[in-house]
Design a protein around this motif. Sequence first.
Motif, PDB file in Angstrom:
ATOM      1  N   LYS A 167     -16.065 -38.887   7.741  1.00  0.00           N
ATOM      2  CA  LYS A 167     -15.114 -37.948   7.151  1.00  0.00           C
ATOM      3  C   LYS A 167     -15.313 -36.540   7.715  1.00  0.00           C
ATOM      4  CE  LYS A 167     -14.495 -40.343   2.727  1.00  0.00           C
ATOM      5  NZ  LYS A 167     -14.590 -40.234   1.254  1.00  0.00           N
ATOM      6  N   ALA A 168     -16.423 -36.359   8.428  1.00  0.00           N
ATOM      7  CA  ALA A 168     -16.690 -35.072   9.068  1.00  0.00           C
ATOM      8  C   ALA A 168     -17.421 -35.332  10.378  1.00  0.00           C
ATOM      9  CB  ALA A 168     -17.522 -34.174   8.166  1.00  0.00           C
ATOM     10  N   VAL A 169     -17.027 -34.603  11.414  1.00  0.00           N
ATOM     11  CA  VAL A 169     -17.677 -34.672  12.717  1.00  0.00           C
ATOM     12  C   VAL A 169     -18.149 -33.271  13.072  1.00  0.00           C
ATOM     13  CG1 VAL A 169     -17.391 -35.154  15.173  1.00  0.00           C
ATOM     14  CG2 VAL A 169     -16.311 -36.653  13.484  1.00  0.00           C
ATOM     15  N   LEU A 170     -19.441 -33.127  13.334  1.00  0.00           N
ATOM     16  CA  LEU A 170     -20.049 -31.824  13.607  1.00  0.00           C
ATOM     17  C   LEU A 170     -20.666 -31.846  14.989  1.00  0.00           C
ATOM     18  CD1 LEU A 170     -21.859 -31.538  10.153  1.00  0.00           C
ATOM     19  CD2 LEU A 170     -19.518 -30.882  10.711  1.00  0.00           C
ATOM     20  N   ILE A 171     -20.372 -30.808  15.788  1.00  0.00           N
ATOM     21  CA  ILE A 171     -20.749 -30.821  17.200  1.00  0.00           C
ATOM     22  C   ILE A 171     -21.405 -29.513  17.607  1.00  0.00           C
ATOM     23  CG2 ILE A 171     -19.900 -31.114  19.569  1.00  0.00           C
ATOM     24  CD1 ILE A 171     -17.289 -32.268  18.140  1.00  0.00           C
ATOM     25  N   ALA A 172     -22.571 -29.603  18.223  1.00  0.00           N
ATOM     26  CA  ALA A 172     -23.203 -28.469  18.909  1.00  0.00           C
ATOM     27  C   ALA A 172     -23.173 -28.818  20.388  1.00  0.00           C
ATOM     28  CB  ALA A 172     -24.631 -28.272  18.415  1.00  0.00           C
ATOM     29  N   GLY A 173     -22.249 -28.207  21.121  1.00  0.00           N
ATOM     30  CA  GLY A 173     -21.963 -28.684  22.464  1.00  0.00           C
ATOM     31  C   GLY A 173     -22.871 -28.179  23.558  1.00  0.00           C
ATOM     32  N   SER A 174     -23.446 -26.992  23.387  1.00  0.00           N
ATOM     33  CA  SER A 174     -24.235 -26.403  24.466  1.00  0.00           C
ATOM     34  C   SER A 174     -25.725 -26.623  24.249  1.00  0.00           C
ATOM     35  CB  SER A 174     -23.966 -24.901  24.567  1.00  0.00           C
ATOM     36  OG  SER A 174     -24.829 -24.310  25.522  1.00  0.00           O
ATOM     37  N   SER A 175     -26.423 -26.855  25.349  1.00  0.00           N
ATOM     38  CA  SER A 175     -27.864 -27.092  25.298  1.00  0.00           C
ATOM     39  C   SER A 175     -28.667 -25.806  25.403  1.00  0.00           C
ATOM     40  CB  SER A 175     -28.264 -28.016  26.459  1.00  0.00           C
ATOM     41  OG  SER A 175     -28.029 -27.371  27.701  1.00  0.00           O
ATOM     42  N   GLU A 176     -28.010 -24.650  25.568  1.00  0.00           N
ATOM     43  CA  GLU A 176     -28.726 -23.444  25.958  1.00  0.00           C
ATOM     44  C   GLU A 176     -29.485 -22.757  24.828  1.00  0.00           C
ATOM     45  OE1 GLU A 176     -26.229 -21.951  29.823  1.00  0.00           O
ATOM     46  OE2 GLU A 176     -25.951 -20.913  27.925  1.00  0.00           O
TER      47      GLU A 176
END
Length: 424
Positions: A167-176
């Motif tokens: 019901k929720a998708v959470l994304i941390a896209g950068s590795s920096e």
Amino acid sequence: MSHLPFVVLFLFLSLIQMSCASSVRVSSIEDLPLAMADNKLIVVSPKLLDETLKRLKDKTVVVEFETSWCSACKAIKRPLRKLATKGQGSFYFVQVDVTREYELLNQHTMKLVFPGFLVVSPGLKEPVRMYGGDKLELLEPWLLAGDKRPTVSPMIFGSGNQDLPAKAVLIAGSSEVANFAQEVAFVRGLLVEKGINAEQTACFFANPDPISYFADQKQFDELKDFLSDCRVATREEILRTIQKGLLANPKTFVLYASSHGQPPIKAPKLEKDEPDCLARAPALVLDSGDHECDKVNHLTPEAIASVVPADNNTQKVFIFQGCYTGGFISNTDNPASDPSALAKLPHTTILTASRSDRASFGCQAGTLTTIYGGAFTSVLLEDKQPLASIPWLDLHKRIVDIVNLTEKKIRLRPSSEPQFFQTP
């Protein structure tokens, strides 16, 4: 006869000599050993780069790719040269101007972003690629750590519960930096309080490279166990998870994505049959992905909209934290006449951290969250209503007040101007 013109000329030539004193130009590969002994920034031509790297294969080397028109490259010349002199045989900086040699970037899998840094070292499993003048701050402590440099990231990933629709998708896209992952952790906990079970929350984050991990080690270590069931942030898996969640027709579906945003850029002219791999705004960077084209790895409005089922009646809430994310609503900030693919969907609410032509701030090592991410989580924490009842426009207005106050306090200009859009 006055000697003043000669004095001025002498001083001018002396200044030129001083400005070049901490760098040495290598005109042939035979000059390299002498240049290395000088502990200075080594400047090579594009034709000499590959041979230089072969000769230095047992050393830690940072290659800076720059261009003649790159203002950020000019701004870091002095700190770059200063850091190079600290190497003392432990590491070397090599500088190459690719103004007329963009093909060299393709050869070394570098983006068309300057300055770009390619870090190679015997202890690294693969080279590390970093972009922007501010990355010197990340590089310096890792380089100066010598034998204590970490060569791998110890972050833990899980397979996630792929059977239960999210019901929720959470994304941390950068590795920096760790603040993207920190926001995922915060939002995940807050959504549980809003009524979404942890098992119905799918989270993704990018594995930090060893240099970024070292710069933000304390924060990454604190997040390691909390995010251990999150998956690696790859576009294919993220889109599949979004589609599966929406197919289950939940009353409300939330997507929170935090990363670097792709800036608007003018694409270079392509040769015949040359693939166009250049990622353009609007796009949120995903540092994980196997495709050679960055734009096939990154999140875009079109990619997300393509996996939304037709005639879907779910209330969809998309929150994008990153530079230029206003483009997820409209590239011209006018959704009425120029809507994005997402802005054309019914039952959709979109919040972005910035206008389509503005940066979002606070994404560097040492900070807890981005400015927008911190404002979003604090306002969400204060709101005690269940997820389906949240007045998102009111929430947005409160976020904007916090962002504007913070940016004004630290004198950030131009301001990011977070955006809001909603369809019935």
